[in-house]
Write a protein that holds these residues in place. Structure first.
Motif, PDB file in Angstrom:
ATOM      1  N   MET A  19       0.826  -1.204   0.000  1.00 16.32           N
ATOM      2  CA  MET A  19       0.000   0.000   0.000  1.00 16.32           C
ATOM      3  C   MET A  19       0.863   1.259   0.000  1.00 16.32           C
ATOM      4  SD  MET A  19      -3.024  -0.890   2.730  1.00 16.32           S
ATOM      5  CE  MET A  19      -4.089  -2.312   2.533  1.00 16.32           C
ATOM      6  N   LYS A  20       0.212   2.385  -0.264  1.00 19.92           N
ATOM      7  CA  LYS A  20       0.850   3.691  -0.179  1.00 19.92           C
ATOM      8  C   LYS A  20       0.368   4.390   1.094  1.00 19.92           C
ATOM      9  CE  LYS A  20       0.872   4.139  -5.219  1.00 19.92           C
ATOM     10  NZ  LYS A  20       0.397   4.947  -6.380  1.00 19.92           N
ATOM     11  N   GLU A  21       1.142   5.332   1.593  1.00 16.49           N
ATOM     12  CA  GLU A  21       0.797   6.020   2.834  1.00 16.49           C
ATOM     13  C   GLU A  21      -0.526   6.762   2.724  1.00 16.49           C
ATOM     14  OE1 GLU A  21       4.227   8.381   3.656  1.00 16.49           O
ATOM     15  OE2 GLU A  21       5.529   6.622   3.902  1.00 16.49           O
ATOM     16  N   GLU A  22      -0.828   7.271   1.531  1.00 12.25           N
ATOM     17  CA  GLU A  22      -2.084   8.005   1.353  1.00 12.25           C
ATOM     18  C   GLU A  22      -3.291   7.068   1.292  1.00 12.25           C
ATOM     19  OE1 GLU A  22      -0.017   8.023  -2.773  1.00 12.25           O
ATOM     20  OE2 GLU A  22       0.557   8.133  -0.645  1.00 12.25           O
ATOM     21  N   GLU A  23      -3.072   5.764   1.296  1.00 12.73           N
ATOM     22  CA  GLU A  23      -4.166   4.803   1.319  1.00 12.73           C
ATOM     23  C   GLU A  23      -4.476   4.320   2.734  1.00 12.73           C
ATOM     24  OE1 GLU A  23      -3.928   2.511  -2.918  1.00 12.73           O
ATOM     25  OE2 GLU A  23      -2.302   2.064  -1.507  1.00 12.73           O
ATOM     26  N   VAL A  24      -3.888   4.995   3.721  1.00 12.14           N
ATOM     27  CA  VAL A  24      -4.031   4.611   5.125  1.00 12.14           C
ATOM     28  C   VAL A  24      -4.671   5.739   5.919  1.00 12.14           C
ATOM     29  CG1 VAL A  24      -2.780   3.907   7.201  1.00 12.14           C
ATOM     30  CG2 VAL A  24      -1.990   3.134   4.960  1.00 12.14           C
ATOM     31  N   ALA A  25      -5.553   5.387   6.843  1.00 16.52           N
ATOM     32  CA  ALA A  25      -6.086   6.329   7.826  1.00 16.52           C
ATOM     33  C   ALA A  25      -5.781   5.769   9.209  1.00 16.52           C
ATOM     34  CB  ALA A  25      -7.592   6.511   7.660  1.00 16.52           C
ATOM     35  N   CYS A  26      -5.468   6.650  10.153  1.00 15.38           N
ATOM     36  CA  CYS A  26      -5.169   6.165  11.500  1.00 15.38           C
ATOM     37  C   CYS A  26      -5.731   7.123  12.540  1.00 15.38           C
ATOM     38  CB  CYS A  26      -3.664   5.974  11.703  1.00 15.38           C
ATOM     39  SG  CYS A  26      -2.694   7.484  11.556  1.00 15.38           S
ATOM     40  N   ILE A  27      -5.959   6.572  13.749  1.00 14.44           N
ATOM     41  CA  ILE A  27      -6.538   7.355  14.831  1.00 14.44           C
ATOM     42  C   ILE A  27      -5.870   6.985  16.146  1.00 14.44           C
ATOM     43  CG2 ILE A  27      -8.434   5.675  15.106  1.00 14.44           C
ATOM     44  CD1 ILE A  27     -10.203   8.056  15.989  1.00 14.44           C
ATOM     45  N   SER A  39     -14.852  10.101  18.332  1.00 15.94           N
ATOM     46  CA  SER A  39     -14.926   8.652  18.439  1.00 15.94           C
ATOM     47  C   SER A  39     -14.306   7.991  17.221  1.00 15.94           C
ATOM     48  CB  SER A  39     -16.383   8.194  18.570  1.00 15.94           C
ATOM     49  OG  SER A  39     -17.094   8.465  17.362  1.00 15.94           O
ATOM     50  N   VAL A  40     -14.012   6.704  17.364  1.00 13.43           N
ATOM     51  CA  VAL A  40     -13.560   5.907  16.230  1.00 13.43           C
ATOM     52  C   VAL A  40     -14.657   5.841  15.176  1.00 13.43           C
ATOM     53  CG1 VAL A  40     -12.947   3.559  15.509  1.00 13.43           C
ATOM     54  CG2 VAL A  40     -11.900   4.549  17.561  1.00 13.43           C
ATOM     55  N   ALA A  41     -15.899   5.745  15.617  1.00 13.69           N
ATOM     56  CA  ALA A  41     -17.020   5.682  14.678  1.00 13.69           C
ATOM     57  C   ALA A  41     -17.068   6.910  13.781  1.00 13.69           C
ATOM     58  CB  ALA A  41     -18.336   5.525  15.441  1.00 13.69           C
ATOM     59  N   GLU A  42     -16.816   8.080  14.357  1.00 13.93           N
ATOM     60  CA  GLU A  42     -16.824   9.309  13.557  1.00 13.93           C
ATOM     61  C   GLU A  42     -15.737   9.269  12.493  1.00 13.93           C
ATOM     62  OE1 GLU A  42     -16.347  14.176  14.124  1.00 13.93           O
ATOM     63  OE2 GLU A  42     -16.633  12.887  15.875  1.00 13.93           O
ATOM     64  N   ALA A  43     -14.543   8.815  12.875  1.00 15.16           N
ATOM     65  CA  ALA A  43     -13.457   8.711  11.906  1.00 15.16           C
ATOM     66  C   ALA A  43     -13.776   7.679  10.829  1.00 15.16           C
ATOM     67  CB  ALA A  43     -12.163   8.338  12.621  1.00 15.16           C
ATOM     68  N   ALA A  44     -14.359   6.550  11.221  1.00  9.92           N
ATOM     69  CA  ALA A  44     -14.701   5.504  10.261  1.00  9.92           C
ATOM     70  C   ALA A  44     -15.746   6.003   9.260  1.00  9.92           C
ATOM     71  CB  ALA A  44     -15.208   4.274  10.992  1.00  9.92           C
ATOM     72  N   ARG A  45     -16.720   6.749   9.744  1.00 11.75           N
ATOM     73  CA  ARG A  45     -17.737   7.293   8.839  1.00 11.75           C
ATOM     74  C   ARG A  45     -17.104   8.267   7.842  1.00 11.75           C
ATOM     75  NH1 ARG A  45     -21.061   7.113  13.665  1.00 11.75           N
ATOM     76  NH2 ARG A  45     -20.489   9.263  14.168  1.00 11.75           N
ATOM     77  N   TRP A  46     -16.124   9.038   8.299  1.00  6.57           N
ATOM     78  CA  TRP A  46     -15.421   9.967   7.408  1.00  6.57           C
ATOM     79  C   TRP A  46     -14.710   9.182   6.305  1.00  6.57           C
ATOM     80  CZ3 TRP A  46     -10.744  10.837   5.291  1.00  6.57           C
ATOM     81  CH2 TRP A  46     -10.493  12.097   4.734  1.00  6.57           C
ATOM     82  N   VAL A  47     -14.067   8.095   6.684  1.00  3.20           N
ATOM     83  CA  VAL A  47     -13.361   7.264   5.704  1.00  3.20           C
ATOM     84  C   VAL A  47     -14.328   6.704   4.669  1.00  3.20           C
ATOM     85  CG1 VAL A  47     -12.085   5.096   5.394  1.00  3.20           C
ATOM     86  CG2 VAL A  47     -11.441   6.675   7.230  1.00  3.20           C
ATOM     87  N   LEU A  48     -15.473   6.206   5.116  1.00  2.00           N
ATOM     88  CA  LEU A  48     -16.461   5.663   4.183  1.00  2.00           C
ATOM     89  C   LEU A  48     -16.972   6.746   3.224  1.00  2.00           C
ATOM     90  CD1 LEU A  48     -18.486   3.364   6.597  1.00  2.00           C
ATOM     91  CD2 LEU A  48     -16.947   2.635   4.765  1.00  2.00           C
ATOM     92  N   ALA A  49     -17.203   7.941   3.753  1.00  2.00           N
ATOM     93  CA  ALA A  49     -17.669   9.031   2.912  1.00  2.00           C
ATOM     94  C   ALA A  49     -16.590   9.445   1.906  1.00  2.00           C
ATOM     95  CB  ALA A  49     -18.074  10.223   3.779  1.00  2.00           C
TER      96      ALA A  49
END
Length: 267
Positions: A205-213, A249-259
């Motif tokens: 993977m590339k770094e821009e393909e990753v999200a972290c919290i 929350s983690v949920a908020e970050a996950a929803r951002w990723v999905l969007a």
């Protein structure tokens, strides 16, 4: 497109009871259903991450003990690190005069020479299994291979110890504030950021393909790795400034990723 979502545990995915809120569990499963891989990254032992993974009923990558151990979803170990016995022993002895509670960790266990009442309280509060081993210092480098030394107590004492360790060990020991009133001493070159880089290189993977919290200072190295980084709202300002976003929350970050992925797919 974001292909990997990485979450810290304590004060991030874990609530105050050291369990995962249903909303966060549901959000992680929504990521998995959408084809996003998940990784747990923590200062805790790998078996604790496995326990969380089993609770969530998912197959996740794992970065434990701040990057000392890395496993992929096939349970293949990608990396491991530990101190040599003499360094771990010397480090523990140098820390003894400070008013702190110290723990010695290897991959599958956490040890103390004596299990005091305070140690038992910490064990209960943090839900960390701790074993009393009177001979732990003698066993370092032979039957016990220390991957992390952790100290809990007053932050002023922690800072004094950190300064002493940096002066005495120079480039032989790295340190991270991993939780409130807690510091971790690690082998050199071990961090969540380095561990995450090893994992994404393995995954192609590339770094821009990753999200972290994350929420603490030991998360900064991975927050800096990608532009899709999230700090918890409860984090210190110094941690928040290292992240692109602040969330509750983690949920908020996950929803951002999905969007975000939906927008990318629509283009």
């Amino acid at each position: 497109m974001i292909r990997l979502f990485v979450s810290d545990l304590d004060n991030t995915l874990f609530n105050d009871e050291k369990t995962v809120n249903p909303e966060d569990k549901e959000a992680l499963m929504a990521l998995v259903d959408a084809g996003v891989q998940v990784c747990l990254a923590s200062g805790r032992m790998d078996k604790e991450l496995v326990s969380v993974m089993n609770e969530l009923q998912g197959e996740f990558h794992r970065i434990s003990q701040n990057g000392a151990f890395i496993y992929d979803t096939n349970n293949q170990r990608l990396y491991s690190a530990h101190f040599d016995g003499d360094t771990a022993r010397e480090l523990f002895q140098i820390a003894e005069p400070y008013q702190l509670v110290g723990f010695i960790s290897q991959e599958d266990g956490m040890f103390v020479p004596r299990k005091s009442e305070l140690v038992q309280q910490i064990e209960t509060q943090m839900r960390m299994p701790i074993e009393e081993r009177a001979d732990v210092l003698d066993c370092l480098g032979t039957s016990i291979f220390a991957s992390k030394l952790c100290y809990i107590g007053d932050m002023d004492e922690i800072k004094k110890l950190e300064a002493t360790v940096k002066e005495h060990f120079a480039d032989r020991v790295d340190s991270f504030i991993s939780d409130r009133h807690c510091i971790d001493f690690m082998p050199p070159g071990v961090s969540k950021g380095v561990g995450l880089k090893r994992l994404i290189d393995h995954l192609g993977m590339k770094e821009e393909e990753v999200a972290c919290i994350g929420d603490s200072y030991n998360d900064i190295s991975m927050l800096r790795l990608t532009k899709h980084s999230f700090a918890m709202a409860v984090a210190d300002a110094a941690v928040k400034q290292e992240a692109t976003h602040t969330v509750a929350s983690v949920a908020e970050a996950a929803r951002w990723v999905l969007a975000y992925n939906s927008q990318i797919s629509a283009k």
